[in-house]
Every structure is written in C-alpha cells, then in structure tokens.
Design an enzyme around this catalytic site. Structure first.
Site, PDB file in Angstrom:
ATOM      1  N   ASP A   1       0.719  -1.272   0.169  1.00 25.41           N
ATOM      2  CA  ASP A   1       0.088   0.072   0.009  1.00 25.41           C
ATOM      3  C   ASP A   1       0.821   1.258  -0.014  1.00 25.41           C
ATOM      4  O   ASP A   1       2.145   1.377   0.532  1.00 25.41           O
ATOM      5  CB  ASP A   1      -0.930  -0.059   1.183  1.00 25.41           C
ATOM      6  CG  ASP A   1      -2.016   0.828   1.267  1.00 25.41           C
ATOM      7  OD1 ASP A   1      -2.243   1.516   0.081  1.00 25.41           O
ATOM      8  OD2 ASP A   1      -2.620   1.297   2.261  1.00 25.41           O
ATOM      9  N   GLY A   2       0.173   2.252  -0.650  1.00 24.38           N
ATOM     10  CA  GLY A   2       1.042   3.577  -0.546  1.00 24.38           C
ATOM     11  C   GLY A   2       1.574   4.136  -1.861  1.00 24.38           C
ATOM     12  O   GLY A   2       2.152   5.161  -1.954  1.00 24.38           O
TER      13      GLY A   2
ATOM     14  N   ASN B   1     -10.653  -3.033  -5.878  1.00 27.87           N
ATOM     15  CA  ASN B   1      -9.741  -2.245  -6.835  1.00 27.87           C
ATOM     16  C   ASN B   1     -10.312  -1.841  -8.213  1.00 27.87           C
ATOM     17  O   ASN B   1     -10.147  -1.137  -8.890  1.00 27.87           O
ATOM     18  CB  ASN B   1      -8.482  -2.525  -6.946  1.00 27.87           C
ATOM     19  CG  ASN B   1      -7.523  -2.650  -5.745  1.00 27.87           C
ATOM     20  OD1 ASN B   1      -6.628  -3.450  -5.582  1.00 27.87           O
ATOM     21  ND2 ASN B   1      -7.891  -1.625  -4.877  1.00 27.87           N
TER      22      ASN B   1
END
Length: 249
Positions: free
Chosen positions: A22-23, A70
């Site tokens: 993540d990120g 997603n």
C-alpha cells in the site's frame, strides 16, 4: 552485507509471509505525479520482497496485487495496473523461473482481461515444477468472496450427501479456500501506515503476527523486510495458550 539480515535466526523463520502493498498513490502525489507513477515505481519494491524471501529461504510469499474492490477505481488507473501487470510478468518471468520459484495465483480470475489471465497462467505453467519457493499473487482477490464461495461449495457437498454437517471443521473448511495448498499465514505486513486488513486473507491470518509499517510501498527495501523478520522472531507466538505452556512444548 546486511547487518540486519545477520540478526535473523534461520531456525525460526515464518513459513508464509503476506504483504499488503500500500502507498503507491501517496508516494506519487508526494512527488507531484499521478497515482499511476507510483504503481510503475513499485516494481523494485516487489523485487526486494521476493529477493529477500529467497535469500533467507522463506518458502511462501503472498502479495496482495489487486483486490476485488480495486475494480471500483477510475478506469484509467485500472487499465494502467492491468497493463503494468502484463509488462511486469513478461519482464520478470525468466527471473522468477531462474530463481527456482513457483508462481501461484489466487482470486476471481474470471474478471481479469483475457490477456492478463493468459499471461498469469502462462507463468504459473512455466514454473510449476520449481521447488525453491512459492510466490503467490492475490489478484482480483477478496477474502469475503472467497469465504462465501467456500460456504457454497461445502453446502453443495452436504446437499449431495458427500459431507455430513458433523464433519465440517476447520480443516475441511480450509480445503475449500483458494489457499488450500499453502500453509496459513505466520506474518502479515502492511505498508503505508494504514492499520487495517482490507478484506485480505481474513481466515488465513487468524493467528498471524501483524506488522503495520510507516513506509510507502515504493520505498520498501530488503532491509525493511529483514527487520520485519527480526521483529517477528522477537514475538512469543502463543496461539491462545500461556507463555508457560509454550515453553513446556
């Protein structure tokens, strides 16, 4: 040579590590770029995780590559992620094979574009005889969907008389999950500072150690991975028992 790696006890390694990567978007925005720039620059972090596992002989690594949720992202970002996945597989397939890694894919693959699905299955087939480690990509994956599918599958077996209700236990339930051929998770790592599971391996992480890192995924390095293993080894895993009981075993 990594000094952090030297602290790892090779006799106390997790057998299965999972990572929520993540990120990427925040990493890109911090540089004044679009979110897709972050996804494209995350490939080195994926290599770092795979190579770190390979170096210290952790047999299973699962990467949360694309969640069922997603699909709700902007179409442009989804298309970029799908194209990037194909490009990465084309570039990395030989490297994965040469390392002796076997690749697996879990998730609702029927939702994937045919080109993506075909490329994934090609690498799975290419590496099926490899025995030096297992790379599991969770793609179009959602744990709630996986659990519901398992319930439906077991219900069909009960209806057809193949299974008695009294026979349903944890082991039987796990045999209906995508991960039926893998050990349960020992360690779950999430980058980006977020503290949540995001519908990932909800059954499989029941007794996993959880580590939430204040590192954005494109900055993830082998040393960060090695430190996660050191931290894991410093924990006492009790599985519902007391520390005294664990010491007696």
């Amino acid at each position: 040579m990594s000094l952090i790696k030297d602290k790892i006890d090779p006799e106390n390694l997790p057998q299965h590590v999972a990572i929520i990567m993540d990120g990427n978007g925040r990493w890109a925005k911090s540089r004044g770029e679009e979110r897709t720039f972050g996804h494209k620059n995350a490939i080195d972090a994926v290599r770092n995780a795979i190579n770190a596992c390979n170096e210290i002989h952790i047999p299973y690594l699962t990467l949360y590559t694309f969640s069922s949720e997603n699909w709700n992202r902007p179409a442009e970002e989804v298309n970029t992620l799908m194209n990037l996945l194909v490009e990465t597989l084309l570039l990395e397939a030989e490297e994965i094979f040469s390392k002796g890694l076997r690749m697996h894919v879990i998730g609702n693959l029927e939702k994937l574009p045919s080109l993506v699905k075909d490329q994934l299955l090609r690498v799975v087939e290419l590496t099926k005889e490899n025995t030096k480690g297992n790379l599991v990509l969770a793609i179009s994956y959602g744990s709630q969907h996986e659990i519901l599918n398992a319930v439906k599958s077991i219900s069909e077996d009960v209806k057809e008389g193949k299974v008695d209700i009294e026979d349903i236990d944890e082991k039987l339930f796990e045999s209906h999950l995508y991960t039926k051929d893998f050990p349960l998770m020992d360690l779950l790592i999430r980058t980006s500072g977020e503290i949540r599971i995001s519908n990932f391996l909800l059954w499989q992480i029941a007794y996993a150690e959880l580590q939430f890192l204040n590192v954005l995924w494109p900055d993830f390095s082998k040393d960060i991975f090695f430190q996660c293993i050191v931290d894991y080894q410093n924990k006492e895993r009790r599985f519902g028992m007391t520390g005294e009981q664990i010491k007696i075993q």
